[in-house]
Each structure stands twice: as structure tokens, then as C-alpha cells.
Enzyme design. Structure first.
Site, short mmCIF file in Angstrom:
data_model
loop_
_atom_site.label_atom_id
_atom_site.label_comp_id
_atom_site.label_asym_id
_atom_site.label_seq_id
_atom_site.Cartn_x
_atom_site.Cartn_y
_atom_site.Cartn_z
N TYR A 1 -1.87 -7.80 17.28
CA TYR A 1 -2.14 -7.16 15.27
C TYR A 1 -3.10 -6.37 16.36
O TYR A 1 -3.04 -5.10 16.08
CB TYR A 1 -2.41 -8.42 14.51
N ASP B 1 14.02 3.87 10.25
CA ASP B 1 13.51 2.68 11.56
C ASP B 1 12.49 3.98 12.21
O ASP B 1 12.70 4.63 13.06
CB ASP B 1 14.26 2.51 12.35
N ALA B 2 11.48 3.11 11.98
CA ALA B 2 10.29 3.73 12.25
C ALA B 2 9.64 4.05 13.79
O ALA B 2 9.19 5.11 14.57
CB ALA B 2 8.24 4.08 11.35
N THR C 1 -1.50 -7.48 -0.88
CA THR C 1 -0.70 -7.25 -0.82
C THR C 1 0.56 -8.43 -0.68
O THR C 1 -0.30 -9.24 -0.25
CB THR C 1 -0.23 -5.82 1.11
N ILE D 1 1.06 -1.17 0.25
CA ILE D 1 0.39 -0.05 0.05
C ILE D 1 0.86 1.39 -0.01
O ILE D 1 0.57 2.36 -0.48
CB ILE D 1 -1.10 -0.02 1.57
#
Length: 271
Positions: free
Chosen positions: A165, A68-69, A200, A20
Site C-alpha cells: 500500500y 476496471d480501472a 470509509t 470518498i
């Protein structure tokens, strides 16, 4: 073709072909974005991503950065490089994510924390670092600054097999609402998009697990079965989802904040 004319965006999780994040970058460039910073911790497909994005807009309008978020220092580096390259930030898309399987008994605390770090903390950090830089967007665009968080239908659909998740995505949803209230007076809009069964690489990997376990006999059967769960009876492509991000990034959504766009084919309304 000019819905995002003059806008500069940071899009995380945009380092893998077919995901995405790449579709969002493409859509932004096609709608006239003046600059797109595509970031990802993965760089294996960087050359392919850059080649694809070069076809969507001028090559000088795109930068790819390893990122690296989950690191505040890395966020500050990316924000500084965006300002250095394009002079401004108008749109932030927090799009990184990870889906780890496991229920309450087979999810370790380490696994849960990893899910939270990637799916929730990355949004917290990106918003914290970039929001001050988005304040000036209102001087350039009627819609002000825009933060868009990719969250997933997992935030409102419980699962016995993906505790980390679902939990992290639900937390991200509330984070979106809280920051929408806080940043509204600064003319920064904060919204979320909740994709459903989007084809995806991550979804295809999930299909492979189902086939390996004998739940379905083939990838094609799995795809058809999951699509049939949706009232629309179809799956979604990343390019479909990207349209929602263009709307939220554009001035067309200038009066929209704290909204959750359920891009799930109606699946959330059925279950």
C-alpha cells in the site's frame, strides 16, 4: 453552488456507499457539474449510489458505469461513453484504491503487483487515456482541465505492515508530479489529495482487523485512539475530504498544479 458549473467529471471508485468517491460525486453535482460519470468495478451497491446521487443533482447529469480501472481498453470505453453522454471531459478524479496488509516477508510478488496495478497503474492509464480529451477544457474554463489523484497519507508515512500500500501510493505521488510538469503546458492541472483517517468502509474494515487481533477492545475504542493521533483530535468524514476535490476541480485553483493537499488532520506533521 455553481463552482463547477458546466464541467463534466469522471470519478472512479464511486460504487460503494460511504466512500470518498460517492462523496466527491455528490459534491460535484451540488456545485453545478453538468455531468458526472461515476465508475467502479463493483456494482452491488449501484442502485443505492444512483439514488443518492439523484438527490444531489438532476438525474440526467449522472451516469454509473462498471469499470476496471486497471484496463486500458476499459478506460477508453469509459472516456468514449463520457464524450457520448456529455460531449466533453473537464475533470478526472482517479480515486480507486486497495489496502493489502503485509511486510517484506509476508507480501507476495503477486500481492505487491496487485497493489501497484490498482493504486498506481489505474492513475497512469486514466491520465494517459483522458488527458488528450481534457486539453479542450481551457476553451471552456479559465482553469483548464483538472486531474485529481486520491493518494493517501500512506505515500509519505512508512509502515512495516502495509508495504504494498505505502509503496504504490508513494509511486502514485511521483506520477502526479511528473504528469503535472508534462501536462502543464497543455493547461491541464494535476494535483493529489492525501486523506488520513477518513471513516470509509475500507477504514472500518481495518478497524475490525485491529479488534479481532485484540489491539483494541471495540470499534469505538479504535476510532477514538486513531483520532487522538491527529493534532486536531478528530477523524474525517468522506464529505470533509470532498471539499478539497471541489477546490481542485474548480477554476479557483487555476494556478495550482503539482500540489499535494494533506487532508490528514495534521497526522503527517506529527509522525
Amino acid at each position: 453552488m455553481d463552482r463547477l458549473k458546466g464541467k463534466v467529471a469522471i470519478v472512479t471508485g464511486a460504487g460503494r456507499m460511504g466512500n470518498i468517491g460517492v462523496a466527491i460525486c455528490e459534491a460535484f453535482l451540488r456545485e453545478g457539474a453538468a455531468g458526472v460519470i461515476a465508475t467502479d468495478i463493483r456494482t452491488e451497491e449501484q442502485a443505492e449510489v444512483e439514488q443518492r446521487l439523484a438527490k444531489a443533482g438532476p438525474a440526467g447529469n449522472v451516469r454509473f458505469l462498471q469499470h476496471d480501472a486497471t484496463s486500458e481498453d476499459d478506460w477508453r470505453r469509459v472516456a468514449n461513453e463520457a464524450i457520448s453522454a456529455f460531449g466533453q471531459i473537464d475533470v478526472l478524479v482517479n480515486n480507486v484504491g486497495i489496502a493489502l496488509e503485509g511486510g517484506i516477508f509476508d507480501t507476495s510478488l503477486e500481492s505487491l503487483r496487485r497493489s501497484m496495478a490498482i493504486n498506481h497503474d489505474s492513475i497512469f492509464l486514466g491520465t494517459k487515456v483522458c488527458a488528450p480529451l481534457l486539453e479542450s477544457a481551457v476553451e471552456r474554463h479559465p482553469g483548464g482541465g483538472s486531474i485529481i489523484n486520491t493518494i493517501s497519507m500512506a505515500s509519505y508515512m512508512p509502515s512495516a505492515h502495509h508495504l504494498g500500500y505505502q509503496t504504490s501510493k508513494a509511486a502514485a505521488r511521483m506520477l502526479t508530479l511528473c504528469t503535472a510538469v508534462e501536462l502543464g503546458p497543455k493547461r491541464i492541472r494535476v494535483n493529489s489529495v492525501h486523506p488520513g483517517m477518513t471513516r470509509t468502509p475500507m477504514l472500518k474494515e481495518g478497524f475490525e482487523h485491529y479488534v479481532e487481533r485484540g489491539v483494541w477492545s471495540s470499534m469505538e475504542e479504535c476510532d477514538r485512539a486513531l483520532a487522538e493521533m491527529c493534532p486536531l483530535r478528530i477523524g474525517s468524514e468522506p464529505e470533509d475530504t470532498a471539499h478539497a476535490f471541489v477546490y481542485l476541480a474548480s477554476d479557483e485553483s487555476r494556478f495550482v498544479t503539482g500540489a499535494s493537499i494533506y487532508h490528514d488532520g495534521g497526522l503527517g506533521q506529527r509522525y
